[in-house]
Design a protein around this motif. Structure first.
Motif, PDB file in Angstrom:
ATOM      1  N   ALA A 170       6.141 -41.809  -6.079  1.00 32.29           N
ATOM      2  CA  ALA A 170       6.906 -42.153  -4.881  1.00 32.29           C
ATOM      3  C   ALA A 170       7.967 -41.106  -4.548  1.00 32.29           C
ATOM      4  O   ALA A 170       8.645 -41.225  -3.524  1.00 32.29           O
ATOM      5  N   ALA A 175       7.060 -44.369 -10.191  1.00 33.19           N
ATOM      6  CA  ALA A 175       8.243 -43.769  -9.571  1.00 33.19           C
ATOM      7  C   ALA A 175       8.002 -42.298  -9.223  1.00 33.19           C
ATOM      8  O   ALA A 175       8.418 -41.819  -8.156  1.00 33.19           O
ATOM      9  N   LEU A 223       9.456 -49.293  -4.081  1.00 33.58           N
ATOM     10  CA  LEU A 223       9.056 -47.896  -4.063  1.00 33.58           C
ATOM     11  C   LEU A 223       7.788 -47.732  -3.232  1.00 33.58           C
ATOM     12  O   LEU A 223       6.867 -48.540  -3.321  1.00 33.58           O
TER      13      LEU A 223
END
Length: 309
Positions: free
Chosen positions: A182, A179, A249
């Motif tokens: 991204a 995460a 993502l």
């Protein structure tokens, strides 16, 4: 009434197993926990031999499943005494107490008892662990065999399933880095593309153990060593790609093609599941289906830290 004691019921596998067994009519489950005891669990430190003996004597289970262990390789390297206490000595104590009651013991072991150089590994392949974790689990297997013959070792590879934190499984522990990569100013996350793993879904393992328990309940106890594994090989880099896809993502991921862990890990410890399959035991949920179930129950939110949204 068929009574099963689940030792280490608050862990990743233990919770799945308690959930599976609770669905069985005419079965009673006694769950123990140490670090995370809950309202429906018995607090038990399996390093306390007297407490273990008193627990087994009081509860008198027909079967005992040992899902408690020190499973973190780096911790085992730093603290081999702790690894031995949990992965060897406690297994011996639990097995001895179960034997006195005539209870069948199932102890969970690992693919790390092998060096990963010559897969696939059969249940009777020669073990050659590379690290302290693998050595302690192999010693635990031998302690079980030396203590009781009414017992079975179930070797498992990398597990994932419903979690209470991202860090609980080596699969979901990748999510925060994915995460972060991204995010708007995120840097690429470097992921191991060397070691080949076989992620295995804990609800499937719980189903397998329930089938094994049913055989014991019908007087056909499985003994010796068996293995169960998912059948989709992937590196952590490939796992991360599939997690990013499931999370929708646009992650920046860089493969690392040489081992970088301080603690040595095997290259490919694929476990053959043929002994259980020959008994008609087993279930495999496809990884992409299973990981979406996990993420749906513990959804990622960029500002949520390590808590479910």
């Amino acid at each position: 009434m068929f009574k099963v004691a689940v030792i280490g019921a608050s862990g990743l596998l233990g919770r799945a197993l308690v959930g599976e067994l609770a669905l069985q009519t005419g079965w009673q489950v006694v769950a123990t926990a140490f670090s995370r005891p809950g309202p429906n669990t018995v607090a038990l430190d399996i390093r306390d031999a007297q407490a273990v003996e008193q627990f087994v004597e009081r509860e008198a289970p027909d079967a005992l499943v040992i899902a408690a262990a020190e499973r973190r390789p780096d911790v085992c390297e730093r603290d081999p005494a702790l690894a031995r206490a949990l992965n060897v000595d406690a297994v011996r104590t639990l097995a001895a107490a179960a034997k006195r009651r005539g209870a069948w013991t199932l102890s969970i072991s690992t693919d790390y008892v092998f060096d990963g150089a010559h897969p696939p590994y059969q249940h009777d392949s020669e073990p050659a662990p590379l690290n302290a974790y693998g050595r302690s689990k192999l010693e635990g297997e031998r302690a079980l065999a030396e203590t009781t013959d009414l017992a079975c070792v179930l070797r498992l590879p990398l597990l994932f399933g419903p979690i209470v934190s991202w860090a609980e499984s080596a699969v979901t522990s990748l999510v925060p880095a994915i995460a972060a990569s991204a995010s708007l100013n995120g840097e690429a996350a470097v992921m191991d593309a060397w070691a080949i793993r076989y992620p295995t879904f804990t609800p499937d393992v719980a189903f397998v153990i329930r089938q094994m328990l049913e055989r014991h309940a019908h007087g056909q106890a499985v003994r010796g060593i068996v293995q169960w594994s998912g059948d989709e090989p992937m590196t952590k880099y490939e796992i991360a790609l599939r997690l990013a896809e499931a999370l929708q993502l646009d992650a920046q991921l860089t493969p690392q093609h040489t081992p970088t862990d301080a603690t040595p890990r095997p290259h490919n410890c694929h476990l053959a599941s043929s002994r259980l399959e020959a008994l008609g035991i087993g279930r495999r949920t496809p990884f992409d289906t299973a990981i979406r179930q996990v993420l749906a129950r513990f959804p990622w939110r960029g500002d949520a830290g390590d808590k479910p949204a």
